[in-house]
Each structure stands twice: as C-alpha cells, then as structure tokens.
Design a protein around this motif. Structure first.
Motif, PDB file in Angstrom:
ATOM      1  N   THR A  18      52.531  78.112  97.031  1.00 36.27           N
ATOM      2  CA  THR A  18      51.329  77.646  97.703  1.00 36.27           C
ATOM      3  C   THR A  18      50.305  78.769  97.627  1.00 36.27           C
ATOM      4  O   THR A  18      50.631  79.912  97.251  1.00 36.27           O
ATOM      5  CB  THR A  18      51.609  77.322  99.177  1.00 36.27           C
ATOM      6  N   VAL A  19      49.086  78.484  98.021  1.00 39.49           N
ATOM      7  CA  VAL A  19      48.050  79.514  98.055  1.00 39.49           C
ATOM      8  C   VAL A  19      48.467  80.646  98.994  1.00 39.49           C
ATOM      9  O   VAL A  19      48.340  81.832  98.652  1.00 39.49           O
ATOM     10  CB  VAL A  19      46.686  78.902  98.455  1.00 39.49           C
ATOM     11  N   VAL A  56      43.015  78.009  91.323  1.00 43.28           N
ATOM     12  CA  VAL A  56      42.806  77.102  92.450  1.00 43.28           C
ATOM     13  C   VAL A  56      41.357  77.185  92.925  1.00 43.28           C
ATOM     14  O   VAL A  56      40.721  76.158  93.197  1.00 43.28           O
ATOM     15  CB  VAL A  56      43.792  77.410  93.603  1.00 43.28           C
ATOM     16  N   ASP A  61      43.750  72.514  93.028  1.00 42.20           N
ATOM     17  CA  ASP A  61      45.208  72.596  92.951  1.00 42.20           C
ATOM     18  C   ASP A  61      45.705  72.059  91.613  1.00 42.20           C
ATOM     19  O   ASP A  61      45.319  70.964  91.199  1.00 42.20           O
ATOM     20  CB  ASP A  61      45.831  71.799  94.100  1.00 42.20           C
ATOM     21  N   ARG A  66      51.948  75.066  87.961  1.00 42.74           N
ATOM     22  CA  ARG A  66      51.721  76.244  88.797  1.00 42.74           C
ATOM     23  C   ARG A  66      52.904  77.192  88.639  1.00 42.74           C
ATOM     24  O   ARG A  66      53.905  76.856  88.028  1.00 42.74           O
ATOM     25  CB  ARG A  66      51.604  75.819  90.250  1.00 42.74           C
TER      26      ARG A  66
END
Length: 167
Positions: A18-19, A56, A61, A66
């Motif tokens: 995730t970020v 991102v 996204d 990713r």
C-alpha cells in the motif's frame, strides 16, 4: 483494472504494498505488527517503493501491477520483494523484478514467488512476462529459468528472459 490481492504460494504470501507500507519501506521503519527479516528492506526494495509512490502520485493506483512484499507463511516475516515494474505495455507485456534478504536466499523462495507473480499476471490477462539479470548474477538467472522463463539473449550488461503466457 485488476485489483491487487494477496498471492499465496506453498510457503509464501506476496502482500501488495500500500502507499503507507511503501512509505515505511522508504523510511526503513516497520509498521505495528510487521516483522522484517534481517537486511529488509534492501536497496532494491527501497527503489521499488519509491517508484511505486511516484507512480501512484502521477497515475493513480496501479491495481495488480505493483510491488509485493515477500512474506514467509510460517511466521509472517518479510524477507524480500517482488513485483511489476509497471502496467503492461501496448502488447500486454510486463516486466518483473525481485530480491531477497541474504538469509532467505538459496531456499527456492524467489522462484516460488516469481511463479506466484506469473500466475497473477496470467490471471490479469498479461500476454508475456519479461525480466533480466546481470551477466554475473547466475542465481537470478536460475530463478527465472526455474519459473519457466526462457533465455532470449544478452547485451554487455544483462541476460534477458521471457515467458509467453498462453490462454
């Protein structure tokens, strides 16, 4: 776009970054409850997390395309990273990269993780997967071969590998 999801193999969980997790990788600080193997994150993990964060911010996204943390199923510790360098190109081809902390090498984890990522690419409709390894990085070359990728040639720096995904 196909959503990111955890990929489970026999011994591993490939956890989509995730970020927030990517920021922690860049900062070198695990989150609450995260277990990092000795040497994680490595330089490649940090570069990948930075690239993910830039992507991102610029494009949104990336869904399935990713970086993923490689975690041991047995204890949840993160021992490396694997992922796509970006979404498929116009021909549906993706490029992959991976790395493990030194203590996790030589156990088949990288090949297992790569096979899992290739299965995810196939599920997402990718037509081919490519990767490369430095000429002197025989271990990485063997990882791609063990995952079914074929040698395509080399230049003065790297050997190139590719796997065409059939329907």
């Amino acid at each position: 776009m196909t959503d990111a999801k955890i990929i489970e193999t026999a011994r591993l969980l490939l956890h989509p970054l995730t970020v927030d997790q990517a920021r922690r990788v860049v900062d070198g600080v695990p989150g609450a409850g995260e277990r990092w193997g000795e040497g994680y994150p490595g330089d490649g993990d940090v570069r990948s997390a930075r690239g993910f964060l830039v992507g991102v911010a610029e494009r949104g996204d990336p869904g399935a395309y990713r970086p993923y943390a490689i975690r041991l199923l047995a204890d949840g510790s993160t021992v490396g990273g694997i992922g796509f360098h970006g979404p498929p190109d116009a021909d549906g081809v993706v490029t992959v990269g991976y790395g493990l902390v030194p203590g996790a090498r030589g156990r088949g984890y990288a090949s297992e993780a790569l096979r899992g990522l290739i299965a995810r690419a196939r599920e997402a409709g990718v037509t081919a997967v490519r990767g490369d390894a430095d000429l002197d990085n025989v271990a990485s070359q063997r990882v791609m071969e063990a995952a079914g990728m074929a040698y395509e040639g080399e230049d003065e720096v790297v050997r190139h590998y590719r796997l065409v995904l059939e329907d």
